[in-house]
Design an enzyme around this catalytic site. Sequence first.
Site, PDB file in Angstrom:
ATOM      1  N   SER A 203      57.248  55.427 -20.284  1.00  0.00           N
ATOM      2  CA  SER A 203      55.977  55.661 -19.573  1.00  0.00           C
ATOM      3  C   SER A 203      55.085  54.411 -19.587  1.00  0.00           C
ATOM      4  CB  SER A 203      55.246  56.884 -20.124  1.00  0.00           C
ATOM      5  OG  SER A 203      55.202  56.906 -21.529  1.00  0.00           O
TER       6      SER A 203
ATOM      7  N   LYS B 239      43.170  48.899  44.891  1.00  0.00           N
ATOM      8  CA  LYS B 239      43.739  48.120  46.000  1.00  0.00           C
ATOM      9  C   LYS B 239      43.665  48.931  47.299  1.00  0.00           C
ATOM     10  CE  LYS B 239      46.946  45.842  42.808  1.00  0.00           C
ATOM     11  NZ  LYS B 239      48.252  45.230  42.607  1.00  0.00           N
TER      12      LYS B 239
ATOM     13  N   ASP C 207      42.104  48.333  49.815  1.00  0.00           N
ATOM     14  CA  ASP C 207      42.164  47.456  50.996  1.00  0.00           C
ATOM     15  C   ASP C 207      43.584  47.376  51.564  1.00  0.00           C
ATOM     16  OD1 ASP C 207      42.297  46.114  48.345  1.00  0.00           O
ATOM     17  OD2 ASP C 207      42.991  44.410  49.554  1.00  0.00           O
TER      18      ASP C 207
ATOM     19  N   GLY D 248      47.315  51.587  32.505  1.00  0.00           N
ATOM     20  CA  GLY D 248      47.959  51.665  33.815  1.00  0.00           C
ATOM     21  C   GLY D 248      49.146  50.729  33.863  1.00  0.00           C
TER      22      GLY D 248
ATOM     23  N   SER E 209      61.718  49.963 -24.122  1.00  0.00           N
ATOM     24  CA  SER E 209      63.071  50.421 -24.424  1.00  0.00           C
ATOM     25  C   SER E 209      63.529  49.694 -25.687  1.00  0.00           C
ATOM     26  CB  SER E 209      63.991  50.080 -23.253  1.00  0.00           C
ATOM     27  OG  SER E 209      65.306  50.446 -23.553  1.00  0.00           O
TER      28      SER E 209
ATOM     29  N   ASP F 131      50.292  45.030  36.595  1.00  0.00           N
ATOM     30  CA  ASP F 131      50.031  44.543  37.959  1.00  0.00           C
ATOM     31  C   ASP F 131      49.320  45.533  38.876  1.00  0.00           C
ATOM     32  OD1 ASP F 131      50.771  41.983  37.765  1.00  0.00           O
ATOM     33  OD2 ASP F 131      52.781  42.218  38.617  1.00  0.00           O
TER      34      ASP F 131
ATOM     35  N   GLY G 211      62.200  52.219 -30.496  1.00  0.00           N
ATOM     36  CA  GLY G 211      62.506  53.236 -31.506  1.00  0.00           C
ATOM     37  C   GLY G 211      62.002  54.627 -31.163  1.00  0.00           C
TER      38      GLY G 211
HETATM   39  P1  GDP Z   1      47.076  44.041  35.587  1.00  0.00           P
HETATM   40  O1  GDP Z   1      48.454  43.608  35.219  1.00  0.00           O
HETATM   41  O2  GDP Z   1      47.005  45.539  35.694  1.00  0.00           O
HETATM   42  O3  GDP Z   1      45.990  43.504  34.721  1.00  0.00           O
HETATM   43  O4  GDP Z   1      46.832  43.529  37.085  1.00  0.00           O
HETATM   44  P2  GDP Z   1      45.929  42.333  37.654  1.00  0.00           P
HETATM   45  O5  GDP Z   1      44.496  42.672  37.536  1.00  0.00           O
HETATM   46  O6  GDP Z   1      46.399  41.057  37.063  1.00  0.00           O
HETATM   47  O7  GDP Z   1      46.302  42.414  39.187  1.00  0.00           O
HETATM   48  C1  GDP Z   1      47.614  42.270  39.673  1.00  0.00           C
HETATM   49  C2  GDP Z   1      47.585  41.753  41.102  1.00  0.00           C
HETATM   50  O8  GDP Z   1      46.949  42.705  41.948  1.00  0.00           O
HETATM   51  C3  GDP Z   1      46.793  40.468  41.240  1.00  0.00           C
HETATM   52  O9  GDP Z   1      47.478  39.600  42.080  1.00  0.00           O
HETATM   53  C4  GDP Z   1      45.477  40.905  41.847  1.00  0.00           C
HETATM   54  O10 GDP Z   1      44.883  39.932  42.638  1.00  0.00           O
HETATM   55  C5  GDP Z   1      45.884  42.090  42.660  1.00  0.00           C
HETATM   56  N1  GDP Z   1      44.776  42.992  42.879  1.00  0.00           N
HETATM   57  C6  GDP Z   1      43.979  43.550  41.926  1.00  0.00           C
HETATM   58  N2  GDP Z   1      43.038  44.345  42.481  1.00  0.00           N
HETATM   59  C7  GDP Z   1      43.228  44.284  43.809  1.00  0.00           C
HETATM   60  C8  GDP Z   1      42.584  44.885  44.924  1.00  0.00           C
HETATM   61  O11 GDP Z   1      41.609  45.655  44.814  1.00  0.00           O
HETATM   62  N3  GDP Z   1      43.095  44.612  46.142  1.00  0.00           N
HETATM   63  C9  GDP Z   1      44.171  43.807  46.320  1.00  0.00           C
HETATM   64  N4  GDP Z   1      44.602  43.583  47.542  1.00  0.00           N
HETATM   65  N5  GDP Z   1      44.788  43.208  45.301  1.00  0.00           N
HETATM   66  C10 GDP Z   1      44.348  43.439  44.064  1.00  0.00           C
END
Ligand code: GDP
Length: 647
Positions: A547, A165, A167, A33, A475, A36, A478
């Site tokens: 050879s 993420k 949330d 992926g 070489s 971050d 002969g």
């Molecule tokens: P990677 O580069 O794909 O390994 O990403 P990381 O696992 O280091 O996550 C990158 C950022 O996204 C970090 O600051 C995490 O805290 C944040 N993060 C990861 N999962 C979640 C999640 O479920 N919710 C929120 N809000 N932030 C997340």
Amino acid sequence: MTVRDTSTAAVQPLGDATPVDAMRDVMNIVMVGHVDHGKSTLVGRLINDIGAMPEGKVEALRAVCKSRGMPFEWGFLMDALQGERDQGVTIDAAHIRFATERRDYAIIDAPGHREFLKNMVTGAASAEAAVLLIDVAEGVREQTRRHAYLLHLLGVHQVAVAISKMDLVDFAQPRFDEVAAECRDYLAAIGIEATAFIPVAARDGDNVVDGSQRMDWYRGPTVVGALDEFDAAPSPVERPLRLPLQAVYRFDDRRILAGRIDTGRLAVGDELLFSPSNKTARVATIENWNGPALSEASAGQSVGITLDEQIFVERGEVASHVEDPPLETNVFRAHLFWLGAKPLVQGQRYKLKLNTTEVPVEVQEIERVIDTRDLGTSEADRVERNGVAEVVLRSPALLPLDEFATNPRGGRFVLVDGYQIAGGGIINMEGYPDQRSLITVMGTNLTEVEHRVPLEARITRNGHRGGVLWFTGLSGSGKSTLAIEVEHRLFRKGYQTYVLDGDNVRAGLNANLGFSPDDRAENIRRVGEVAALFSDAGFIVISAFISPYRADRARAREAAEAYEVGRFHEVYISADLKTCEDRDPKGLYKRARAGEIADFTGVSAPYEPPDAADLEVATEGESVAQSAQHIIDYIERHFVLDPRGAT
Ligand code: GDP
């Protein structure tokens, strides 16, 4: 007997808490992926929630974060654990293991690993399934596409998509559906159908190991549940036998063929086919370095086998059963991922590593370069770093290989540019025939000719046998002088004879060969075949080539003796290096010493003298006439029905 693949034996359990059972199957999975999007977080949370985290680690790191006033990140934890493992033996073994009731898992190449792409591409890490992670707020991004394409390229078609993420969007279904649809479209375009799209909040653990209270609209599996739904790949033992030869050892008069069984199984008495030489023989014994001989062996085991017949096979050949052999070809199509700092260029040569073989290949054609962002294709004569392309590769010699679709292990290769691994890919034979059948047809025709003019008829008419006198030596020893002299004398006596030397072969038949080690070997191979043909036409053939390698001369012997045992005579024209250098008839030693000729035998490249030449002619302190006479005497003893008087 063990049937497990030893490549997974190096996997390190993550701490003592991991309930990993050494006898269970392990599924290798990879997390991919965009950077971050939360891969480290997902892995950290998963390991924690499943109870495989070393005790106290999370608490310790939380305390450190708190004391430094930093928010706790699961990613830090993964980095810390990764760092600890990296100080161990090898980075490649830095896999993370955990278990469910269903099976064991190894997460290969933990996120952020520098070597991730390279390991994926070269097969150092080979995954059966993947989790593709997407940040729900950001949606599908460039690396999401690139990594997904890589999964497709490497044949990893079991993919679960975690949209994380959640949330950040208040666990709302509409945005999830939007990202899922975007991802589904891209995957469909590259032929991947995801097994699940999972809404996840990795940081809080929603739908990772446990379900989520906050997304009751979702009825599908958690991430771990999706892993458990993947199908295990068929065991390598159940696939057709492939035993790439790593080395051939000689003990007494026995030859032991050593290698690691890649797939399948073999047993004493099995008939094996060696490719590309197309020779067959039965397994006489399976040697075991540490104990009594075995009666059978299977994938993952390193074995040494002996055969019921002395056939000449060498490193790089692949043993299979006769019924289910690899393909043979010198040209194939490949899907390639390029990592090299310098671009891959059409017409350029690279070293191909495939099984235990290393051969030069030329990029005959770059058919198309694929832009992984939009899957657009374009024509180009080069592939830049991180580029993906479909190419056609050509090697001078026949290679035994499998298509990736039928053999995921033997169907992948690596390209080396200079000394660096610069790319890798998978083999696809679409549009190219298996050339094994062509070889067989040619062999059949030759036999028909033999039937019409029996060997004995030629011998009777000529008054002597046909055969090969293979002169070898430094070489200046002969060889050429003696070859010409002996030919002249034999001809005057009425014998059918002909000299093969560098000039008459290199100007025509071998005009396409240069002086690289591979081309030199090919030069000698062809001379061996031509000499064998001449000998079968009834001639006393004299070949005059340095050879320097025993293996090349053994191959020439094999070519001639395929027609008739005893037809090949190795004649060692010997003189010490100093004598040869003093003679220096062509001024070559002088040039080699001045550094003008690279790889000059005796100066900057080795000469392997014969172990047991059929005749040795020491030319120091002898006249040409004397030396020639030794050879004529030898010929009259071995070839001639009724020696003719001296002239
Ligand atoms: P990677 O580069 O794909 O390994 O990403 P990381 O696992 O280091 O996550 C990158 C950022 O996204 C970090 O600051 C995490 O805290 C944040 N993060 C990861 N999962 C979640 C999640 O479920 N919710 C929120 N809000 N932030 C997340």
